[in-house]
Write a protein that holds these residues in place. Structure first.
Motif, PDB file in Angstrom:
ATOM      1  N   PRO A 149       0.819  -1.222   0.000  1.00 31.32           N
ATOM      2  CA  PRO A 149       0.000   0.000   0.000  1.00 31.32           C
ATOM      3  C   PRO A 149       0.847   1.264   0.000  1.00 31.32           C
ATOM      4  CG  PRO A 149       0.030  -0.969   2.186  1.00 31.32           C
ATOM      5  CD  PRO A 149       0.720  -1.949   1.279  1.00 31.32           C
ATOM      6  N   VAL A 150       0.237   2.347  -0.439  1.00 30.99           N
ATOM      7  CA  VAL A 150       0.862   3.658  -0.306  1.00 30.99           C
ATOM      8  C   VAL A 150       1.024   3.962   1.186  1.00 30.99           C
ATOM      9  CG1 VAL A 150       0.429   6.135  -0.635  1.00 30.99           C
ATOM     10  CG2 VAL A 150       0.031   4.541  -2.511  1.00 30.99           C
ATOM     11  N   GLN A 151       2.056   4.664   1.518  1.00 31.66           N
ATOM     12  CA  GLN A 151       2.348   4.980   2.915  1.00 31.66           C
ATOM     13  C   GLN A 151       1.113   5.555   3.620  1.00 31.66           C
ATOM     14  OE1 GLN A 151       6.188   6.944   3.970  1.00 31.66           O
ATOM     15  NE2 GLN A 151       4.900   8.597   4.739  1.00 31.66           N
ATOM     16  N   GLY A 152       0.809   5.006   4.786  1.00 27.09           N
ATOM     17  CA  GLY A 152      -0.338   5.472   5.557  1.00 27.09           C
ATOM     18  C   GLY A 152      -1.627   4.746   5.235  1.00 27.09           C
ATOM     19  N   ARG A 153      -1.622   3.874   4.202  1.00 26.98           N
ATOM     20  CA  ARG A 153      -2.803   3.103   3.836  1.00 26.98           C
ATOM     21  C   ARG A 153      -2.621   1.660   4.293  1.00 26.98           C
ATOM     22  NH1 ARG A 153      -2.606   8.202   2.995  1.00 26.98           N
ATOM     23  NH2 ARG A 153      -4.738   8.866   2.722  1.00 26.98           N
ATOM     24  N   LEU A 154      -3.719   0.946   4.475  1.00 28.31           N
ATOM     25  CA  LEU A 154      -3.643  -0.425   4.971  1.00 28.31           C
ATOM     26  C   LEU A 154      -3.711  -1.467   3.866  1.00 28.31           C
ATOM     27  CD1 LEU A 154      -5.988  -0.126   8.090  1.00 28.31           C
ATOM     28  CD2 LEU A 154      -3.482  -0.050   8.028  1.00 28.31           C
ATOM     29  N   LEU A 155      -4.395  -1.145   2.773  1.00 28.24           N
ATOM     30  CA  LEU A 155      -4.638  -2.130   1.722  1.00 28.24           C
ATOM     31  C   LEU A 155      -3.785  -1.851   0.507  1.00 28.24           C
ATOM     32  CD1 LEU A 155      -8.539  -2.324   1.927  1.00 28.24           C
ATOM     33  CD2 LEU A 155      -6.863  -3.822   3.041  1.00 28.24           C
ATOM     34  N   GLY A 156      -2.955  -2.833   0.130  1.00 26.42           N
ATOM     35  CA  GLY A 156      -2.196  -2.745  -1.110  1.00 26.42           C
ATOM     36  C   GLY A 156      -3.054  -3.184  -2.279  1.00 26.42           C
ATOM     37  N   LEU A 157      -2.419  -3.433  -3.410  1.00 22.78           N
ATOM     38  CA  LEU A 157      -3.163  -3.783  -4.621  1.00 22.78           C
ATOM     39  C   LEU A 157      -2.435  -4.901  -5.360  1.00 22.78           C
ATOM     40  CD1 LEU A 157      -5.594  -3.040  -6.447  1.00 22.78           C
ATOM     41  CD2 LEU A 157      -4.073  -1.465  -7.656  1.00 22.78           C
ATOM     42  N   SER A 158      -3.202  -5.916  -5.757  1.00 21.93           N
ATOM     43  CA  SER A 158      -2.645  -7.043  -6.505  1.00 21.93           C
ATOM     44  C   SER A 158      -3.636  -7.463  -7.574  1.00 21.93           C
ATOM     45  CB  SER A 158      -2.354  -8.226  -5.576  1.00 21.93           C
ATOM     46  OG  SER A 158      -3.566  -8.800  -5.104  1.00 21.93           O
ATOM     47  N   ALA A 159      -3.194  -8.331  -8.468  1.00 23.28           N
ATOM     48  CA  ALA A 159      -4.071  -8.828  -9.523  1.00 23.28           C
ATOM     49  C   ALA A 159      -5.267  -9.564  -8.925  1.00 23.28           C
ATOM     50  CB  ALA A 159      -3.280  -9.747 -10.451  1.00 23.28           C
ATOM     51  N   ALA A 160      -5.054 -10.251  -7.818  1.00 25.53           N
ATOM     52  CA  ALA A 160      -6.139 -11.008  -7.187  1.00 25.53           C
ATOM     53  C   ALA A 160      -7.255 -10.096  -6.682  1.00 25.53           C
ATOM     54  CB  ALA A 160      -5.585 -11.839  -6.037  1.00 25.53           C
ATOM     55  N   ASP A 161      -6.912  -8.844  -6.378  1.00 26.52           N
ATOM     56  CA  ASP A 161      -7.922  -7.898  -5.881  1.00 26.52           C
ATOM     57  C   ASP A 161      -8.829  -7.381  -6.982  1.00 26.52           C
ATOM     58  OD1 ASP A 161      -6.847  -7.974  -3.249  1.00 26.52           O
ATOM     59  OD2 ASP A 161      -5.267  -6.575  -3.866  1.00 26.52           O
ATOM     60  N   LEU A 162      -8.484  -7.659  -8.239  1.00 25.66           N
ATOM     61  CA  LEU A 162      -9.230  -7.095  -9.367  1.00 25.66           C
ATOM     62  C   LEU A 162     -10.130  -8.129 -10.031  1.00 25.66           C
ATOM     63  CD1 LEU A 162      -6.376  -4.922 -10.917  1.00 25.66           C
ATOM     64  CD2 LEU A 162      -8.182  -4.223  -9.331  1.00 25.66           C
ATOM     65  N   SER A 163     -10.633  -9.044  -9.273  1.00 25.74           N
ATOM     66  CA  SER A 163     -11.612 -10.005  -9.790  1.00 25.74           C
ATOM     67  C   SER A 163     -12.762 -10.100  -8.799  1.00 25.74           C
ATOM     68  CB  SER A 163     -10.970 -11.388  -9.998  1.00 25.74           C
ATOM     69  OG  SER A 163     -10.501 -11.908  -8.769  1.00 25.74           O
ATOM     70  N   GLY A 164     -13.917 -10.449  -9.316  1.00 26.93           N
ATOM     71  CA  GLY A 164     -15.096 -10.574  -8.466  1.00 26.93           C
ATOM     72  C   GLY A 164     -16.083  -9.432  -8.625  1.00 26.93           C
ATOM     73  N   GLU A 165     -15.613  -8.264  -9.098  1.00 25.58           N
ATOM     74  CA  GLU A 165     -16.508  -7.146  -9.346  1.00 25.58           C
ATOM     75  C   GLU A 165     -15.857  -6.203 -10.354  1.00 25.58           C
ATOM     76  OE1 GLU A 165     -17.125  -4.646  -5.928  1.00 25.58           O
ATOM     77  OE2 GLU A 165     -15.035  -4.818  -5.280  1.00 25.58           O
ATOM     78  N   VAL A 166     -16.689  -5.475 -11.074  1.00 26.59           N
ATOM     79  CA  VAL A 166     -16.193  -4.489 -12.033  1.00 26.59           C
ATOM     80  C   VAL A 166     -15.556  -3.345 -11.249  1.00 26.59           C
ATOM     81  CG1 VAL A 166     -16.777  -2.982 -13.962  1.00 26.59           C
ATOM     82  CG2 VAL A 166     -18.039  -5.117 -13.625  1.00 26.59           C
ATOM     83  N   SER A 167     -14.416  -2.868 -11.700  1.00 22.98           N
ATOM     84  CA  SER A 167     -13.726  -1.811 -10.969  1.00 22.98           C
ATOM     85  C   SER A 167     -12.937  -0.930 -11.917  1.00 22.98           C
ATOM     86  CB  SER A 167     -12.780  -2.414  -9.918  1.00 22.98           C
ATOM     87  OG  SER A 167     -11.773  -3.193 -10.549  1.00 22.98           O
ATOM     88  N   LEU A 168     -12.459   0.194 -11.387  1.00 27.34           N
ATOM     89  CA  LEU A 168     -11.561   1.091 -12.107  1.00 27.34           C
ATOM     90  C   LEU A 168     -10.185   1.038 -11.464  1.00 27.34           C
ATOM     91  CD1 LEU A 168     -13.732   4.342 -12.559  1.00 27.34           C
ATOM     92  CD2 LEU A 168     -13.642   2.313 -14.008  1.00 27.34           C
ATOM     93  N   VAL A 169      -9.159   1.123 -12.289  1.00 25.59           N
ATOM     94  CA  VAL A 169      -7.790   1.263 -11.799  1.00 25.59           C
ATOM     95  C   VAL A 169      -7.254   2.576 -12.358  1.00 25.59           C
ATOM     96  CG1 VAL A 169      -5.444   0.343 -11.834  1.00 25.59           C
ATOM     97  CG2 VAL A 169      -7.392  -1.216 -11.607  1.00 25.59           C
ATOM     98  N   ASN A 170      -6.894   3.468 -11.457  1.00 28.52           N
ATOM     99  CA  ASN A 170      -6.436   4.805 -11.833  1.00 28.52           C
ATOM    100  C   ASN A 170      -4.945   4.952 -11.529  1.00 28.52           C
ATOM    101  OD1 ASN A 170      -6.185   7.922 -10.481  1.00 28.52           O
ATOM    102  ND2 ASN A 170      -7.017   7.780 -12.546  1.00 28.52           N
ATOM    103  N   VAL A 171      -4.159   5.264 -12.556  1.00 29.26           N
ATOM    104  CA  VAL A 171      -2.720   5.468 -12.395  1.00 29.26           C
ATOM    105  C   VAL A 171      -2.487   6.945 -12.075  1.00 29.26           C
ATOM    106  CG1 VAL A 171      -0.439   5.158 -13.423  1.00 29.26           C
ATOM    107  CG2 VAL A 171      -2.318   3.630 -14.082  1.00 29.26           C
ATOM    108  N   PHE A 172      -1.843   7.226 -10.944  1.00 28.26           N
ATOM    109  CA  PHE A 172      -1.687   8.621 -10.508  1.00 28.26           C
ATOM    110  C   PHE A 172      -0.319   8.827  -9.867  1.00 28.26           C
ATOM    111  CE2 PHE A 172      -2.689   6.552  -6.585  1.00 28.26           C
ATOM    112  CZ  PHE A 172      -2.185   7.349  -5.570  1.00 28.26           C
ATOM    113  N   ALA A 173       0.028  10.086  -9.677  1.00 30.95           N
ATOM    114  CA  ALA A 173       1.260  10.448  -8.978  1.00 30.95           C
ATOM    115  C   ALA A 173       1.107  11.843  -8.412  1.00 30.95           C
ATOM    116  CB  ALA A 173       2.463  10.396  -9.921  1.00 30.95           C
ATOM    117  N   SER A 174       1.772  12.111  -7.300  1.00 36.13           N
ATOM    118  CA  SER A 174       1.658  13.431  -6.665  1.00 36.13           C
ATOM    119  C   SER A 174       2.297  14.522  -7.515  1.00 36.13           C
ATOM    120  CB  SER A 174       2.318  13.396  -5.282  1.00 36.13           C
ATOM    121  OG  SER A 174       3.719  13.168  -5.401  1.00 36.13           O
ATOM    122  N   TRP A 175       3.275  14.157  -8.358  1.00 32.98           N
ATOM    123  CA  TRP A 175       3.971  15.145  -9.189  1.00 32.98           C
ATOM    124  C   TRP A 175       3.242  15.420 -10.507  1.00 32.98           C
ATOM    125  CZ3 TRP A 175       4.727  12.354 -13.500  1.00 32.98           C
ATOM    126  CH2 TRP A 175       4.939  10.978 -13.375  1.00 32.98           C
TER     127      TRP A 175
END
Length: 209
Positions: free
Chosen positions: A67-93
């Protein structure tokens, strides 16, 4: 003593014709320049958001990010099945990420579709400060500090947003900041179609003898 015949031949001296291959070679640089110019001009007229992704229709790449610092849940391929979802690529800069961020927060508030964040080549403290200051629209976030996962996803730049089916397949890719028009005309209707299709398949399986 007889004079020698000094009569000069009439007409200009004959010149051997140039071979056709020589003419072709002479024009090759010009033809090459024209082709390059046409391709370049065509590229300038292309909307970068229309660049197709080789991964559309294929399963999401295998990955597992903390996970991003301060967050509890990371992200993996296994997390992207079971429901329709969006994946947003972002950066602070990323300036364009700030442009689309309020729209992502609206989506989260509506609670209609989970949004997962793929944080691209960011310093941990910068990413944390970004989400703490502007608000966190993501269900899960993955810290892709090396950018390796983004490359596997075929990311051209930041931001980008992917629609992922319940089966874990990439079905749509949007390059650049999200707009309300893109959401209302393309992404949200696609999400509904994917959900309807998944529901129909579930019903069909339940009705099988």
């Amino acid at each position: 003593m007889a004079n020698a015949d000094k009569t000069a031949p009439s007409g200009p001296p004959s010149i051997a014709p140039r071979r056709p291959i020589g003419r072709l070679l002479a024009f090759l640089p010009l033809v090459g320049s024209i082709i390059v110019g046409v391709v370049f001009a065509w590229g300038l007229t292309r909307d970068p958001r229309e660049i197709p992704s080789a991964l559309v229709g294929k399963p999401v790449p295998a990955f597992d990010l903390p996970p991003v610092q301060g967050r509890l849940l990371g992200l993996s391929a296994a997390d992207l099945s079971g429901e329709v979802s969006l994946v947003n690529v972002f950066a602070s800069w990323c300036a364009a990420c700030r442009e689309e961020h309020p729209l992502l927060l609206e989506l989260k508030a509506e609670g209609d579709i989970p949004i997962h964040g793929l944080n691209y080549k960011d310093k941990p403290e910068d990413a944390a400060r970004w989400l703490d200051t502007l608000g966190d629209p993501y269900t899960r976030t993955g810290a892709d500090r090396s950018g390796r996962v983004a490359i596997d996803w075929g990311v051209y730049g930041v931001p980008e947003t992917f629609v992922v089916s319940a089966e874990g397949r990439i079905v749509h890719k949007h390059i650049g900041p999200l707009t309300r028009r893109e959401l209302e005309e393309t992404i949200l209707p696609l999400v509904e179609r994917l959900r309807s299709g998944a529901a129909n398949r579930t019903v069909a399986r339940e009705l099988e003898p």
